[in-house]
Design a protein around this motif. Sequence first.
Motif, PDB file in Angstrom:
ATOM      1  N   GLY A  17       0.804  -1.219   0.000  1.00  0.00           N
ATOM      2  CA  GLY A  17       0.000   0.000   0.000  1.00  0.00           C
ATOM      3  C   GLY A  17       0.842   1.276   0.000  1.00  0.00           C
ATOM      4  O   GLY A  17       0.305   2.374  -0.111  1.00  0.00           O
ATOM      5  N   HIS A  18       2.152   1.142   0.136  1.00  0.00           N
ATOM      6  CA  HIS A  18       3.051   2.295   0.080  1.00  0.00           C
ATOM      7  C   HIS A  18       3.836   2.315  -1.230  1.00  0.00           C
ATOM      8  O   HIS A  18       4.009   3.358  -1.849  1.00  0.00           O
ATOM      9  CB  HIS A  18       4.018   2.273   1.269  1.00  0.00           C
ATOM     10  CG  HIS A  18       3.313   2.508   2.577  1.00  0.00           C
ATOM     11  ND1 HIS A  18       3.402   3.685   3.273  1.00  0.00           N
ATOM     12  CD2 HIS A  18       2.453   1.718   3.292  1.00  0.00           C
ATOM     13  CE1 HIS A  18       2.649   3.615   4.367  1.00  0.00           C
ATOM     14  NE2 HIS A  18       2.069   2.422   4.401  1.00  0.00           N
ATOM     15  N   SER A 276      -3.446  -5.507   1.929  1.00  0.00           N
ATOM     16  CA  SER A 276      -2.257  -6.362   2.053  1.00  0.00           C
ATOM     17  C   SER A 276      -1.880  -6.674   3.495  1.00  0.00           C
ATOM     18  O   SER A 276      -1.071  -7.544   3.748  1.00  0.00           O
ATOM     19  CB  SER A 276      -1.080  -5.676   1.362  1.00  0.00           C
ATOM     20  OG  SER A 276      -0.755  -4.478   2.043  1.00  0.00           O
ATOM     21  N   VAL A 302     -10.657 -12.071  -2.269  1.00  0.00           N
ATOM     22  CA  VAL A 302      -9.214 -12.275  -2.112  1.00  0.00           C
ATOM     23  C   VAL A 302      -8.934 -12.719  -0.678  1.00  0.00           C
ATOM     24  O   VAL A 302      -9.198 -11.982   0.270  1.00  0.00           O
ATOM     25  CB  VAL A 302      -8.409 -10.977  -2.391  1.00  0.00           C
ATOM     26  CG1 VAL A 302      -6.906 -11.220  -2.214  1.00  0.00           C
ATOM     27  CG2 VAL A 302      -8.701 -10.445  -3.784  1.00  0.00           C
ATOM     28  N   TRP A 327      -4.555 -13.517  -4.561  1.00  0.00           N
ATOM     29  CA  TRP A 327      -4.159 -12.122  -4.856  1.00  0.00           C
ATOM     30  C   TRP A 327      -4.621 -11.842  -6.278  1.00  0.00           C
ATOM     31  O   TRP A 327      -4.756 -12.775  -7.082  1.00  0.00           O
ATOM     32  CB  TRP A 327      -2.634 -11.967  -4.759  1.00  0.00           C
ATOM     33  CG  TRP A 327      -2.159 -10.531  -4.760  1.00  0.00           C
ATOM     34  CD1 TRP A 327      -1.500  -9.900  -5.771  1.00  0.00           C
ATOM     35  CD2 TRP A 327      -2.283  -9.566  -3.715  1.00  0.00           C
ATOM     36  NE1 TRP A 327      -1.215  -8.604  -5.418  1.00  0.00           N
ATOM     37  CE2 TRP A 327      -1.685  -8.368  -4.163  1.00  0.00           C
ATOM     38  CE3 TRP A 327      -2.855  -9.577  -2.435  1.00  0.00           C
ATOM     39  CZ2 TRP A 327      -1.630  -7.194  -3.393  1.00  0.00           C
ATOM     40  CZ3 TRP A 327      -2.802  -8.419  -1.668  1.00  0.00           C
ATOM     41  CH2 TRP A 327      -2.194  -7.245  -2.140  1.00  0.00           C
ATOM     42  N   CYS A 328      -4.911 -10.600  -6.601  1.00  0.00           N
ATOM     43  CA  CYS A 328      -5.310 -10.304  -7.985  1.00  0.00           C
ATOM     44  C   CYS A 328      -4.800  -8.923  -8.361  1.00  0.00           C
ATOM     45  O   CYS A 328      -4.251  -8.212  -7.518  1.00  0.00           O
ATOM     46  CB  CYS A 328      -6.830 -10.362  -8.112  1.00  0.00           C
ATOM     47  SG  CYS A 328      -7.670  -9.027  -7.245  1.00  0.00           S
ATOM     48  N   GLY A 347      -8.583   0.759   3.225  1.00  0.00           N
ATOM     49  CA  GLY A 347      -7.210   1.267   3.137  1.00  0.00           C
ATOM     50  C   GLY A 347      -7.268   2.447   2.175  1.00  0.00           C
ATOM     51  O   GLY A 347      -8.130   2.472   1.286  1.00  0.00           O
ATOM     52  N   GLN A 370      -8.536   3.596   8.545  1.00  0.00           N
ATOM     53  CA  GLN A 370      -9.704   3.083   7.823  1.00  0.00           C
ATOM     54  C   GLN A 370     -11.065   3.529   8.378  1.00  0.00           C
ATOM     55  O   GLN A 370     -11.991   3.781   7.594  1.00  0.00           O
ATOM     56  CB  GLN A 370      -9.592   1.554   7.724  1.00  0.00           C
ATOM     57  CG  GLN A 370      -8.345   1.152   6.925  1.00  0.00           C
ATOM     58  CD  GLN A 370      -7.772  -0.193   7.277  1.00  0.00           C
ATOM     59  OE1 GLN A 370      -8.466  -1.017   7.873  1.00  0.00           O
ATOM     60  NE2 GLN A 370      -6.517  -0.448   6.918  1.00  0.00           N
TER      61      GLN A 370
HETATM   62  C1  UDX Z   1      -2.146   0.252   4.258  1.00  0.00           C
HETATM   63  C2  UDX Z   1      -3.269   1.143   4.846  1.00  0.00           C
HETATM   64  O1  UDX Z   1      -4.432   0.453   5.144  1.00  0.00           O
HETATM   65  C3  UDX Z   1      -3.517   2.360   4.031  1.00  0.00           C
HETATM   66  O2  UDX Z   1      -4.574   3.139   4.506  1.00  0.00           O
HETATM   67  C4  UDX Z   1      -2.261   3.126   3.992  1.00  0.00           C
HETATM   68  O3  UDX Z   1      -2.435   4.381   3.465  1.00  0.00           O
HETATM   69  C5  UDX Z   1      -1.259   2.300   3.256  1.00  0.00           C
HETATM   70  O4  UDX Z   1      -1.031   1.094   3.965  1.00  0.00           O
HETATM   71  P1  UDX Z   1      -3.278  -1.774   2.902  1.00  0.00           P
HETATM   72  O5  UDX Z   1      -3.933  -2.151   4.180  1.00  0.00           O
HETATM   73  O6  UDX Z   1      -2.513  -2.777   2.201  1.00  0.00           O
HETATM   74  O7  UDX Z   1      -2.392  -0.468   3.074  1.00  0.00           O
HETATM   75  O8  UDX Z   1      -4.488  -1.268   1.961  1.00  0.00           O
HETATM   76  P2  UDX Z   1      -4.560  -0.319   0.724  1.00  0.00           P
HETATM   77  O9  UDX Z   1      -4.133   1.051   1.065  1.00  0.00           O
HETATM   78  O10 UDX Z   1      -5.933  -0.456   0.197  1.00  0.00           O
HETATM   79  O11 UDX Z   1      -3.508  -0.901  -0.314  1.00  0.00           O
HETATM   80  C6  UDX Z   1      -3.594  -2.175  -0.870  1.00  0.00           C
HETATM   81  C7  UDX Z   1      -3.088  -2.150  -2.293  1.00  0.00           C
HETATM   82  O12 UDX Z   1      -2.948  -3.479  -2.735  1.00  0.00           O
HETATM   83  C8  UDX Z   1      -4.046  -1.449  -3.249  1.00  0.00           C
HETATM   84  O13 UDX Z   1      -3.356  -0.588  -4.108  1.00  0.00           O
HETATM   85  C9  UDX Z   1      -4.668  -2.600  -4.044  1.00  0.00           C
HETATM   86  O14 UDX Z   1      -4.938  -2.292  -5.393  1.00  0.00           O
HETATM   87  C10 UDX Z   1      -3.619  -3.669  -3.957  1.00  0.00           C
HETATM   88  N1  UDX Z   1      -4.199  -5.021  -4.013  1.00  0.00           N
HETATM   89  C11 UDX Z   1      -4.947  -5.502  -2.986  1.00  0.00           C
HETATM   90  C12 UDX Z   1      -3.969  -5.798  -5.110  1.00  0.00           C
HETATM   91  O15 UDX Z   1      -3.317  -5.366  -6.078  1.00  0.00           O
HETATM   92  N2  UDX Z   1      -4.485  -7.059  -5.138  1.00  0.00           N
HETATM   93  C13 UDX Z   1      -5.223  -7.573  -4.154  1.00  0.00           C
HETATM   94  O16 UDX Z   1      -5.629  -8.736  -4.284  1.00  0.00           O
HETATM   95  C14 UDX Z   1      -5.468  -6.773  -3.020  1.00  0.00           C
END
Ligand code: UDX
Length: 453
Positions: A17-18, A276, A302, A327-328, A347, A370
Amino acid sequence: MQNQKGHVIVLTYPAQGHINPLLQFAKRLTFKGLKATLATTHYTVKSIHETSVGVEPISDGYDESGFKQAPSVEAYLDSFKTVGSRALSELILKFSASGSPVNCIVYDSLLSWAIDVAKKFNIYGAVFLTNSASVCSMYWHIIHGHQAFPVKQETEPLLMPGLPPLALSDLPIFISQPAPHSPYLALILEQFSSLEENDWVFCNSFEELESELVKEMLGLWPLVMIGPMVPSSYLDQEIEGDRDYGANLWKPTTDQCMKWLEKKPPESVIYISFGSMADIAAKQVEEIAWGLKASNQNFLWVVKEPKTKLPDEFLSSIGETGLVVTWCNQLEVLAHQAVGCFITHCGWNSTLEGLSLGVPMVAMPQWSDQPTNAKFVEELWGVGVKVKKSEEGIVSREELEMCIREVMVGERSGQIKKNSLKWREAAKKAVSIGGTSDYNINEFILKLLSGQG
Ligand code: UDX
């Protein structure tokens, strides 16, 4: 500031997510003619397949398997600070020696030590916020003593500049339920103590989405809204084929998902993912499973370890109605016309992706920022509904089923869809030529090239 031109190091924290929004930013800079190099840890560098930007490994002190190798969160963060500062300095020296000097570091806000490296080399430093500007402003008010902390259980809603009235439960959990010695809380607050030292504060959001807040922060931070950092071709830009972020810490199952979605009618599928990091408790997983089943809708879910996480009886009962993948490519799924609802942990990336692709959401927040994002999804932007949890923090199957109906076929579904399309257009406009975010990125590039801060 030195008057060197146009090479930016974009330094990311090693989590999906970063990496996603920072890599996307590096791609945008490259597309606009700047040299951008993404710096990420040895452990995550292997996950990057993007070829339009340079990629360099940087040590966090745990090169083999990163975070998992460290004895504690504190040890990991300390090591990243010490070893990472040194490694970043060495990278800058290497580029200087090779005739490609760096004149700006854009760094993930979790790595606030990077501003000291920028200062040491007398180059520009810009922080990149991966949460919404609204959430970041809350942390900033707390660190500056404008908001009492810990926040007491209020009977009246909390009022903060540029934000709608908020209940305690709407705040990021690091504020609403602060663990006194949490390394995350310390890290988060540290980010916001030195914000003003940056030449730019970039935020993965857009002005129209958080307009009141942006007005309030004018003059307080050098805030620049540059999002949404969603790959360009989803937002009708000219970069053909830019259909993923360019990094995958897990293997996507894109073909399988697309083949399955092709067989489903428009807007008939629920896509469900918790990002993630979240680890959903077994009892909650079970409620989700039977709630999905009861909704009688198609679903694509997922789950990283489906065999251990999902009830056998559920798995054997889903047939063609459901697809469970580990994962997708979330963007490809959300952009598919068969998808009509996104059950999300909210997220910040997922929230922006759902909003930018116009998919109505069921907001099911887990931790961190969130709860605030979920509140805004329902009340500020009107693009979904937020689930209600029991006293034990569980969303029951009945509640989930009800929220799904509300978003897909219920009384409010028409308005929610209309709002979703409105925000999709606004997101596209912000990043298109002449849009607010596009303009802001161009201004940054101009200043960088002219040497003015
Ligand atoms: C975390 C925090 O929740 C978020 O608010 C913060 O700003 C960054 O760190 P995460 O919990 O992983 O991240 O969620 P999210 O911010 O939604 O990022 C997940 C990323 O993984 C998204 O870009 C999403 O497109 C991607 N993803 C998720 C996939 O590509 N495939 C998947 O199956 C699930």
